[in-house]
Design a protein around this motif. Structure first.
Motif, PDB file in Angstrom:
ATOM      1  N   GLY A 180      69.498  90.994 -75.332  1.00 17.76           N
ATOM      2  CA  GLY A 180      69.143  92.144 -76.160  1.00 17.76           C
ATOM      3  C   GLY A 180      68.171  91.761 -77.263  1.00 17.76           C
ATOM      4  O   GLY A 180      67.166  92.438 -77.491  1.00 17.76           O
ATOM      5  N   ILE A 181      68.435  90.650 -77.918  1.00 18.16           N
ATOM      6  CA  ILE A 181      67.568  90.216 -79.013  1.00 18.16           C
ATOM      7  C   ILE A 181      66.236  89.665 -78.492  1.00 18.16           C
ATOM      8  O   ILE A 181      65.163  90.114 -78.903  1.00 18.16           O
ATOM      9  N   ILE A 182      66.294  88.694 -77.594  1.00 15.28           N
ATOM     10  CA  ILE A 182      65.061  88.019 -77.165  1.00 15.28           C
ATOM     11  C   ILE A 182      64.191  88.912 -76.283  1.00 15.28           C
ATOM     12  O   ILE A 182      62.987  89.062 -76.526  1.00 15.28           O
ATOM     13  N   VAL A 183      64.780  89.511 -75.262  1.00 12.62           N
ATOM     14  CA  VAL A 183      63.983  90.348 -74.362  1.00 12.62           C
ATOM     15  C   VAL A 183      63.591  91.652 -75.063  1.00 12.62           C
ATOM     16  O   VAL A 183      62.482  92.154 -74.865  1.00 12.62           O
ATOM     17  N   GLY A 184      64.481  92.172 -75.901  1.00  8.32           N
ATOM     18  CA  GLY A 184      64.118  93.359 -76.694  1.00  8.32           C
ATOM     19  C   GLY A 184      62.925  93.085 -77.587  1.00  8.32           C
ATOM     20  O   GLY A 184      61.993  93.889 -77.685  1.00  8.32           O
ATOM     21  N   TRP A 185      62.912  91.924 -78.237  1.00  6.29           N
ATOM     22  CA  TRP A 185      61.769  91.515 -79.057  1.00  6.29           C
ATOM     23  C   TRP A 185      60.517  91.337 -78.192  1.00  6.29           C
ATOM     24  O   TRP A 185      59.428  91.781 -78.566  1.00  6.29           O
ATOM     25  N   GLU A 186      60.685  90.694 -77.048  1.00  8.89           N
ATOM     26  CA  GLU A 186      59.548  90.482 -76.142  1.00  8.89           C
ATOM     27  C   GLU A 186      58.914  91.810 -75.730  1.00  8.89           C
ATOM     28  O   GLU A 186      57.688  91.963 -75.764  1.00  8.89           O
ATOM     29  N   ILE A 187      59.733  92.778 -75.361  1.00 13.16           N
ATOM     30  CA  ILE A 187      59.214  94.089 -74.938  1.00 13.16           C
ATOM     31  C   ILE A 187      58.471  94.751 -76.086  1.00 13.16           C
ATOM     32  O   ILE A 187      57.345  95.227 -75.922  1.00 13.16           O
ATOM     33  N   GLU A 188      59.088  94.776 -77.253  1.00 13.85           N
ATOM     34  CA  GLU A 188      58.464  95.446 -78.406  1.00 13.85           C
ATOM     35  C   GLU A 188      57.208  94.718 -78.869  1.00 13.85           C
ATOM     36  O   GLU A 188      56.206  95.348 -79.210  1.00 13.85           O
ATOM     37  N   ALA A 189      57.235  93.403 -78.878  1.00 16.55           N
ATOM     38  CA  ALA A 189      56.106  92.625 -79.401  1.00 16.55           C
ATOM     39  C   ALA A 189      54.922  92.578 -78.436  1.00 16.55           C
ATOM     40  O   ALA A 189      53.774  92.583 -78.880  1.00 16.55           O
ATOM     41  N   PHE A 190      55.185  92.527 -77.144  1.00 14.99           N
ATOM     42  CA  PHE A 190      54.103  92.273 -76.196  1.00 14.99           C
ATOM     43  C   PHE A 190      53.778  93.422 -75.243  1.00 14.99           C
ATOM     44  O   PHE A 190      52.695  93.460 -74.681  1.00 14.99           O
ATOM     45  N   PHE A 191      54.698  94.343 -75.027  1.00 18.26           N
ATOM     46  CA  PHE A 191      54.461  95.354 -74.002  1.00 18.26           C
ATOM     47  C   PHE A 191      54.339  96.776 -74.532  1.00 18.26           C
ATOM     48  O   PHE A 191      53.994  97.673 -73.797  1.00 18.26           O
ATOM     49  N   ILE A 192      54.636  96.973 -75.802  1.00 18.70           N
ATOM     50  CA  ILE A 192      54.488  98.287 -76.421  1.00 18.70           C
ATOM     51  C   ILE A 192      53.227  98.255 -77.273  1.00 18.70           C
ATOM     52  O   ILE A 192      53.071  97.379 -78.128  1.00 18.70           O
ATOM     53  N   GLU A 193      52.336  99.194 -77.029  1.00 17.65           N
ATOM     54  CA  GLU A 193      51.076  99.214 -77.786  1.00 17.65           C
ATOM     55  C   GLU A 193      51.335  99.627 -79.230  1.00 17.65           C
ATOM     56  O   GLU A 193      52.235 100.406 -79.515  1.00 17.65           O
ATOM     57  N   GLY A 194      50.527  99.072 -80.101  1.00 20.10           N
ATOM     58  CA  GLY A 194      50.645  99.379 -81.518  1.00 20.10           C
ATOM     59  C   GLY A 194      51.440  98.312 -82.244  1.00 20.10           C
ATOM     60  O   GLY A 194      51.857  97.316 -81.660  1.00 20.10           O
ATOM     61  N   PRO A 195      51.662  98.534 -83.530  1.00 24.91           N
ATOM     62  CA  PRO A 195      52.371  97.529 -84.336  1.00 24.91           C
ATOM     63  C   PRO A 195      53.862  97.470 -83.984  1.00 24.91           C
ATOM     64  O   PRO A 195      54.422  98.409 -83.432  1.00 24.91           O
ATOM     65  N   PHE A 196      54.458  96.351 -84.328  1.00 19.04           N
ATOM     66  CA  PHE A 196      55.892  96.133 -84.109  1.00 19.04           C
ATOM     67  C   PHE A 196      56.690  97.066 -85.007  1.00 19.04           C
ATOM     68  O   PHE A 196      56.457  97.119 -86.207  1.00 19.04           O
ATOM     69  N   HIS A 197      57.618  97.817 -84.414  1.00 16.48           N
ATOM     70  CA  HIS A 197      58.497  98.711 -85.182  1.00 16.48           C
ATOM     71  C   HIS A 197      59.938  98.273 -84.976  1.00 16.48           C
ATOM     72  O   HIS A 197      60.403  98.176 -83.833  1.00 16.48           O
ATOM     73  N   ILE A 198      60.632  98.034 -86.052  1.00 16.38           N
ATOM     74  CA  ILE A 198      62.005  97.543 -85.963  1.00 16.38           C
ATOM     75  C   ILE A 198      62.918  98.540 -85.253  1.00 16.38           C
ATOM     76  O   ILE A 198      63.794  98.158 -84.477  1.00 16.38           O
ATOM     77  N   GLY A 199      62.701  99.811 -85.476  1.00 15.45           N
ATOM     78  CA  GLY A 199      63.512 100.833 -84.799  1.00 15.45           C
ATOM     79  C   GLY A 199      63.329 100.790 -83.298  1.00 15.45           C
ATOM     80  O   GLY A 199      64.297 100.898 -82.532  1.00 15.45           O
ATOM     81  N   ASP A 200      62.076 100.645 -82.874  1.00 14.27           N
ATOM     82  CA  ASP A 200      61.800 100.551 -81.438  1.00 14.27           C
ATOM     83  C   ASP A 200      62.377  99.260 -80.853  1.00 14.27           C
ATOM     84  O   ASP A 200      62.831  99.239 -79.715  1.00 14.27           O
TER      85      ASP A 200
END
Length: 175
Positions: free
Chosen positions: A117-137
């Motif tokens: 949840g932490i590592i892969v969730g971070w990976e998805i948000e940081a690298f696969f979602i366009e735009g800036p990193f959002h903690i909620g996302d």
């Protein structure tokens, strides 16, 4: 029997089982092993870390091998980060192997959901979602990954745990 040979053989068998299950599931049910909410049946093998430390390199190598397919799907970072999550969770499962509620290793069963949840969730948000990193996302992505992991561990992992312990396989086959 030589302990080093047994350790290497156990790790290799676990890696092969993990990779084969993941690749077969991915071929039969595309997306179920690589989506944000995945139900990777091979993750139930994480419980083997309760019984042998050889599961730690075995699960990690199996994850690396099965995530090689992610490169072709445009997810090369998943081979790195997903495998690191597996390494972290399997180490914690092994360390928590004696922490049980009644006879059930609940805390160990939660480790794959927490780590992935932490590592892969971070990976998805940081690298696969366009735009800036959002903690909620990040919490949404991580929660979805953790949900799939919880499902696998609490259903299939629990079933496998009880099959192994009730049939004495932990004392004969795995040791």
């Amino acid at each position: 029997m030589n302990k080093k040979v047994t350790y290497i053989a156990q790790a290799a068998i676990i890696a092969a089982m993990y990779a084969a299950l993941t690749l077969a599931q991915g071929a039969l049910l595309p997306g179920t092993t690589t989506a944000a909410v995945q139900f990777r049946a091979s993750e139930a093998l994480n419980i083997l870390a309760l019984f042998t430390p050889a599961a730690i390199p075995g699960l990690t190598l199996g994850c690396v091998i099965s995530n090689l397919q992610s490169i072709g799907q445009g997810l090369p970072l998943d081979m790195i980060f997903g495998s690191l999550a597996t390494l972290g969770s399997s180490v914690c499962i092994y360390l928590l192997r004696n922490a049980k509620i009644k006879s059930y290793p609940l805390w160990a069963m939660l480790m794959p959901a927490i780590w992935n949840g932490i590592i892969v969730g971070w990976e998805i948000e940081a690298f696969f979602i366009e735009g800036p990193f959002h903690i909620g996302d990040f919490f949404i992505q991580g929660g979805l990954v953790a949900l799939g992991e919880l499902g696998v561990m609490l259903l299939l992992g629990t079933l496998l745990y009880y099959v192994i312990t009730k049939r004495g396989l932990d004392k004969t086959l795995i040791k």
